[in-house]
Design an enzyme around this catalytic site. Structure first.
Site, PDB file in Angstrom:
ATOM      1  N   THR A  43       0.742  -1.302   0.148  1.00  0.00           N
ATOM      2  CA  THR A  43      -0.047  -0.112  -0.245  1.00  0.00           C
ATOM      3  C   THR A  43       0.952   1.418  -0.022  1.00  0.00           C
ATOM      4  O   THR A  43       0.224   2.370   0.032  1.00  0.00           O
ATOM      5  CB  THR A  43      -0.845   0.146   1.302  1.00  0.00           C
ATOM      6  OG1 THR A  43      -0.264   0.186   2.484  1.00  0.00           O
ATOM      7  CG2 THR A  43      -2.017  -1.103   1.178  1.00  0.00           C
ATOM      8  N   SER A  69      -6.823  -2.543 -13.567  1.00  0.00           N
ATOM      9  CA  SER A  69      -8.163  -2.934 -14.346  1.00  0.00           C
ATOM     10  C   SER A  69      -8.060  -2.354 -15.602  1.00  0.00           C
ATOM     11  O   SER A  69      -7.511  -1.228 -15.891  1.00  0.00           O
ATOM     12  CB  SER A  69      -9.290  -2.039 -13.459  1.00  0.00           C
ATOM     13  OG  SER A  69      -9.180  -2.882 -12.036  1.00  0.00           O
ATOM     14  N   GLU A 157     -11.664   8.365  -6.848  1.00  0.00           N
ATOM     15  CA  GLU A 157     -12.238   6.795  -6.831  1.00  0.00           C
ATOM     16  C   GLU A 157     -12.264   6.162  -5.370  1.00  0.00           C
ATOM     17  O   GLU A 157     -13.411   5.653  -5.041  1.00  0.00           O
ATOM     18  CB  GLU A 157     -10.824   5.927  -7.178  1.00  0.00           C
ATOM     19  CG  GLU A 157     -11.002   4.474  -7.155  1.00  0.00           C
ATOM     20  CD  GLU A 157      -9.710   3.691  -7.498  1.00  0.00           C
ATOM     21  OE1 GLU A 157      -9.765   2.575  -8.070  1.00  0.00           O
ATOM     22  OE2 GLU A 157      -8.563   4.271  -7.504  1.00  0.00           O
TER      23      GLU A 157
END
Length: 167
Positions: A43, A69, A157
């Site tokens: 992260t 993605s 997002e």
């Protein structure tokens, strides 16, 4: 496209906006891939290793991204790279830059896309960069200041994901 386009909209040059935003808006050009995550960084985005070195009028990109993605369904991709090694930066979030990659030209010329079997309908991929040449004119924002550019997109997002979870 909403949060990936935000990086280009807020930080792109006038030439980039003129060249790409009308086609993105009318649907003839797809900007759906946002490549930040890497296998070894967890992260902590400041630990990315994918790097780009300036070579004349191009950046040469090497590295790997994972869980990206929509890469197989995108014409363009927002790519976060290191242009200055982390250990040479005062702040760990400095030294990263954003490149706009034309996927139509990149695949097979330094970019390899491999699908990852994940959730249905998620279209997640792993990306491999091997001496991919990206024109220097495709730098979004200032070199070394890319972390600030992508935060705009990431914040949008996160709001959308939170709204979906709450709703």
């Amino acid at each position: 496209q909403m949060y990936t386009m935000g990086t280009l909209l807020r930080h792109g040059s006038e030439a980039q906006k003129t060249a790409f935003l009308p086609a993105i808006a009318n649907g003839s050009l797809r900007l759906q891939a946002f490549a930040v995550t890497e296998p070894g960084s967890g992260t902590d985005t400041s630990r990315i290793r994918t790097h780009a070195v300036r070579d004349g009028d191009d950046y040469v990109v090497n590295g790997q991204k994972v869980f990206i993605s929509r890469a197989e369904h995108s014409d363009l991709m927002i790519l976060l790279v290191r242009t200055t090694p982390r250990e040479q930066c005062v702040k760990h979030t400095d030294g990263m830059s954003v490149l706009l990659v034309d996927m139509r030209e990149a695949v097979g010329h330094g970019l390899t896309i491999k699908p990852i079997a994940t959730m249905m309908n998620h279209a997640s991929t792993e990306l491999f960069f091997d001496d991919l040449r990206v024109p220097a004119r495709n730098l979004i924002g200032a070199e070394g200041q890319g972390f600030r550019c992508i935060l705009d997109g990431l914040n949008a997002e996160r709001i959308l994901i939170a709204a979906e979870c709450i709703g």
